[in-house]
Structure formats: structure tokens, C-alpha cells
Design a protein around this motif. Structure first.
Motif, short mmCIF file in Angstrom:
data_model
loop_
_atom_site.label_atom_id
_atom_site.label_comp_id
_atom_site.label_asym_id
_atom_site.label_seq_id
_atom_site.Cartn_x
_atom_site.Cartn_y
_atom_site.Cartn_z
N GLU A 112 2.29 4.39 -3.83
CA GLU A 112 1.10 5.13 -4.24
C GLU A 112 1.27 5.67 -5.64
N SER A 146 -2.45 -0.80 -8.81
CA SER A 146 -3.58 -0.04 -8.27
C SER A 146 -4.48 0.38 -9.43
N THR A 155 -11.57 3.60 -5.58
CA THR A 155 -10.41 2.73 -5.83
C THR A 155 -10.85 1.27 -5.82
N HIS A 198 -4.01 8.62 -6.99
CA HIS A 198 -4.39 9.49 -5.88
C HIS A 198 -5.75 10.10 -6.16
N ARG A 207 4.06 13.74 -6.09
CA ARG A 207 3.29 14.06 -4.87
C ARG A 207 3.07 15.57 -4.73
N GLU A 228 0.83 -1.23 0.00
CA GLU A 228 0.00 0.00 0.00
C GLU A 228 0.85 1.27 0.00
N SER A 229 2.13 1.14 0.37
CA SER A 229 2.97 2.34 0.44
C SER A 229 3.45 2.78 -0.94
#
Lengths: 253, 245
Positions: free
Chosen positions: B66, B213, B226, B69, B87, B63-64
Motif C-alpha cells: 500500500e 498504484s 483509485t 491511501h 501508516r 494489493e498488500s
């Protein structure tokens, strides 16, 4: 500004309407004679005018008197236009300090034009009224904003009452501002027909301004009427009896 | 001397080469290609974003990584390239989306947001001492009028609108897959399928759901959603895209 001095729309029984403090003394404006002294000693500024807005089935009618006064005691101009187009399908009535109102309208037009050129579509009334209320914060002006969204099933008219604290209240029927607002509201209360179309609403708007002109010393010298529809904004001038003036019709801008 | 002068063209970001190129911007595009791929597909029923990620170790928390978003209720952003650079732009998007709500009382259009982001990216190609953003974003969402939109930002600060697009590593292979099969896409599920196929084209030997993802913004709800990793795994399994190892 003392928050207690913020305008209390409609709830205020005072015939002077919304009040705003300014640092300056007497200014040329649509002001009436009630120059009270605020807590901090600054001269208080009041709106001296009558402006009304009415929602019709197919648009919005905005109407104002044509008098500008100094302190409500001297008629400084007898042919003032206090309705201005600020968007292809929206206009604003102004009550309060003339200088502040003129600068405000220029800024609002610029915001509307910039939005349109950047995004290739017009501001919705939601967007326009949000910007209009944000820009108004702190200004001694109490406008009515009337406009029309295209809508999926014909025009969707909207009318907003704005105040100097940044407040925005949407009116589903009619609203009045200025020192003549109480008299005008009485007339509107009696005559307004929620199902009427724009042409049927115009006489009601004119009657309301004329009624206020009869009794409010800071209002008078005839009426300016603006019809706001999906076709745009059309403005006409009327004399003290409410009759159309010769050769005096035409759009603002 | 001659040689050192020439080298300077690719050092200063604000300096054009004699043939009119900005090497630092082109190098930033290379940085995007070094990352894993991200794919966006616009369908009549909504926008799909999907991305592949790389886990450095079996001990890393999946999960880290990413890559996708949520920027606002109706807006999603998939990123490729330098994650840290991306980011910054994602946060700018979030703030810009809120500014729009404060100023106009409306949700920001995908195009308006994209242009705000690309204007910011462009500033970093013309400011002395700065470095361009080493990332590409796919900005997908549904406008207030219900139109699904999908845009790409690149390190030069140019916005592009797409029906379907891939950025990042092996971009060409993924784009070929999108071009070949886009005409058949009608539903959000079709879009997901095509997005996964395109990602599979970038990965040797199939995909592993751990690093992946995906998100959708359906027209019907106008809301960013998501996909759970198990849903992604099911999709991959059904279509034989899973890594066999």
C-alpha cells in the motif's frame, strides 16, 4: 442536568423562556423572577431578557434590550450591551448567565482569531456556528448567532439559534430568545418582510424588542441594534422609545 | 575521546552537530530515498498521485503493497520510505480530517492537514528518545473552494507545496522528467501520463503494473478515486512504458 429540562426552542409556551440549572443560587444575570427548584434541589436559572435576530437580504440584524436584572425582580443595570462581535462578520446575542456568556464570547473570539491566523482566511458561518454550538454545551446561555459569508454572488447571511445542550438550528427568517421571546416573536411574525434589506429590517427588530419590553418585566431600558454585513458589525444604542441615542453609536470592540 | 564525542552528534536526535546539522533527520531522508518512488502532479482539473512498489516475490499479493491511501473523501496520500512509519501518519491524517468535520462541520483543507502532520513529524525531531519518521508523504486533494493542492512532508517536519513532485528512490530522475514536461499538463489524464513518465524514469527497463498504484482527486467531483490495476496497465501499454520482459 436532567435532559427533560433542556430548552425547547420556540415550542415552550412558558414566558420564562429557556431554563438552565446551575449549582449556584441567585446570580447577577439577565435573569427573571421565575426561580423554580429543580429536581435535585439546585436553584433553577432562567434567562431574563429579549434578544431577536432577523435575516435581511444583505445581512443579519441582531437586537436586544438593555436591562440586566437580579431574578427578574430588581433592575441591576440599565445600560447593558448584550450583542457582541465574535468574528469579523458575525455577532452573538446573549441571554442567560452573564459570567458564562462573557467567558463563552472570549473563547469564541479566540477560536475565530486562531483559525484566521493559522489558515489565513476567515471562518465560514458553518465553521463558526459549529464551534459556537460545541463550546456552548453545558453553559446556561442561549444565544443567537448572526453572520455573513462572503458568497460568490454577494453576501450570504446566516442566523442560528444555539442552546445549552449543544444544539444548533439555522433560522431562515427570524428568531428570538430570552424571557421576552414570546412577545417579541409575535411582533416579528406580523412585521417581518423576507425581502427587506438591512435598513428596512432594523425597525422591525426594534419594534420586537420594544414590544417585549412593554410586557416582560425582565426586559427594558431601550434597545441595542447590531447590523451584521460583509463590511463588519455596527452597533448602536436606542432609548426606551426606540430613538437613536446621542453620541452613543459605535462598534463594540 | 575526541572521536567518540563527534560520533555522538549523529546518535542523539536532539543534538546539533557543530556545523548545525541534525544527522538523524538527514539519515531519515536517506531512508526515504531507499524506497520506491511516489509522484504527485497538480493539474487545473485535479490532483494525481502515483507510486511504484516492489514485490519481493511472485507469491506476494500485490494489493498488500500500500503506497497510496485515502485520508478523507477529498484527500489522498502517497508515501515513500518506511511503510510502517507512513501508516502512522496516514492514520493521524484520517483522524485529523474527522476532527475537522466534527469541530467545524467542514472538510479539512489540504494545507491545514499537511501542517497538522508536519507539526507531528517535527515533534519527533526534538523529543529525547524518539526517532524521526523515515518517510515522506505527498498529500493531495481538493479544498472546499475547489482548489487542487499538493503538498510534501519530509522527515524534518517541513511542509512544501508543489505543482509536481517526486519523492523516494531515484527522485532526481523523476523530478527532471516532471520539470521538463509539466508545462504541457492541463487535464487529469495529462497529469496521470506525466506521473507515469516520471515513475518510468526511476525504473530501469520500464514499469510493471503489479506493484504500482495510482489515484486521482478531480476538481469536478472532489472525490478520491483509485485506478484499477488494469487501467494502470492500459495507460502504461499505450505509452510504451511497460517492462518488456
Amino acid at each position: 442536568m436532567n435532559p427533560n429540562d433542556r430548552p425547547t426552542l420556540g415550542a415552550d409556551g412558558s414566558p420564562t423562556g429557556d431554563r438552565f440549572e446551575t449549582g449556584a443560587g441567585l446570580q447577577d444575570g439577565f435573569a427573571d423572577g421565575d426561580h423554580g427548584v429543580a429536581g435535585d434541589g439546585a436553584a433553577e436559572y432562567s434567562t431574563g431578557t429579549t434578544t431577536v435576530g432577523l435575516v435581511a437580504a444583505d445581512g443579519v440584524v441582531l437586537a436586544t434590550d438593555r436591562r440586566a436584572s437580579l431574578g427578574g425582580r430588581f433592575v441591576s443595570n440599565k445600560d447593558v450591551v448584550k450583542v457582541e462581535q465574535v468574528h469579523p462578520t458575525a455577532a452573538l446575542t446573549i441571554a442567560g448567565s452573564v459570567g458564562a456568556a462573557q467567558a463563552y464570547i472570549k473563547q469564541l473570539r479566540a477560536e475565530s482569531d486562531l483559525y484566521r491566523t493559522r489558515r489565513d482566511r476567515r471562518m465560514s458561518m458553518e465553521a463558526l456556528s459549529s464551534v459556537a454550538s460545541g463550546l456552548l454545551r453545558g453553559l446556561p446561555v442561549s444565544p443567537l448567532l448572526g453572520g455573513v459569508d462572503p458568497g460568490t454572488e454577494g453576501a450570504e447571511p446566516h442566523l442560528y439559534q444555539l442552546d445549552g445542550a449543544g444544539g444548533r438550528i439555522e433560522e431562515s427568517a427570524y428568531a428570538a430568545t430570552g424571557s421576552g421571546m414570546t412577545v417579541a416573536t409575535g411582533a416579528l411574525e406580523r412585521e417581518y418582510d423576507p425581502d427587506a434589506d438591512i435598513e428596512a429590517v432594523v425597525p422591525t427588530a426594534v419594534d420586537a424588542v420594544l414590544a417585549a419590553s412593554e410586557r416582560d418585566t425582565a426586559s427594558g431600558n431601550g434597545v441595542v441594534v447590531a447590523r451584521v454585513t460583509s463590511d463588519g458589525v455596527e452597533t448602536e444604542r436606542r432609548d426606551g422609545t426606540g430613538a437613536l441615542m446621542n453620541g452613543a453609536t459605535g462598534d463594540i470592540q | 575521546m575526541q572521536n567518540s564525542q563527534q560520533q555522538a552528534y549523529d546518535r542523539g536526535i536532539t543534538i546539533f552537530s557543530p556545523d548545525g546539522r541534525l544527522y538523524q533527520v538527514e539519515y531519515a531522508r536517506e531512508a526515504v530515498k531507499r524506497g520506491t518512488a511516489a509522484v504527485g502532479v497538480r493539474t487545473p482539473e485535479g490532483v494525481v498521485l502515483a507510486a511504484d512498489g516492489r514485490l519481493r516475490s511472485s507469491l506476494q499479493v500485490a494489493e498488500s503493497v500500500e503506497k497510496i491511501h485515502k485520508a478523507d473523501e477529498h484527500l489522498g496520500i502517497a508515501t515513500a520510505g518506511h511503510a510502517a512509519d507512513a501508516r502512522q501518519l496516514v492514520d493521524l491524517s484520517r483522524r485529523r480530517a474527522q476532527v475537522e468535520r466534527l469541530r467545524y462541520g467542514e472538510a479539512v483543507d489540504v494545507e491545514t492537514l499537511t501542517k497538522a502532520i508536519t507539526d507531528n513529524i517535527q515533534e519527533f525531531t526534538q523529543t529525547g528518545g524518539a526517532r524521526p519518521f523515515g518517510c515522506a508523504l505527498l498529500i493531495g486533494g481538493v479544498d472546499e473552494d475547489g482548489s487542487p493542492r499538493l503538498f510534501e512532508t519530509d522527515p524534518s517536519g517541513t511542509p512544501y507545496e508543489w505543482k509536481a513532485v517526486a519523492v523516494g528512490g531515484n527522485q532526481r530522475e523523476a523530478q527532471d522528467e516532471l520539470e521538463a514536461n509539466y508545462p504541457e499538463v492541463e487535464t487529469v489524464d495529462d497529469g496521470l501520463q506525466l506521473a507515469f513518465d516520471a515513475l518510468a524514469a526511476t525504473a530501469d527497463g520500464g514499469l510493471t503494473p503489479e506493484g504500482m498504484s495510482a489515484a486521482t482527486i478531480p476538481v469536478e467531483t472532489g472525490s478520491f478515486e483509485t485506478l484499477e490495476r488494469s487501467e494502470i496497465a492500459d495507460h502504461l501499454d499505450e505509452n510504451g512504458l511497460l517492462d518488456e520482459e
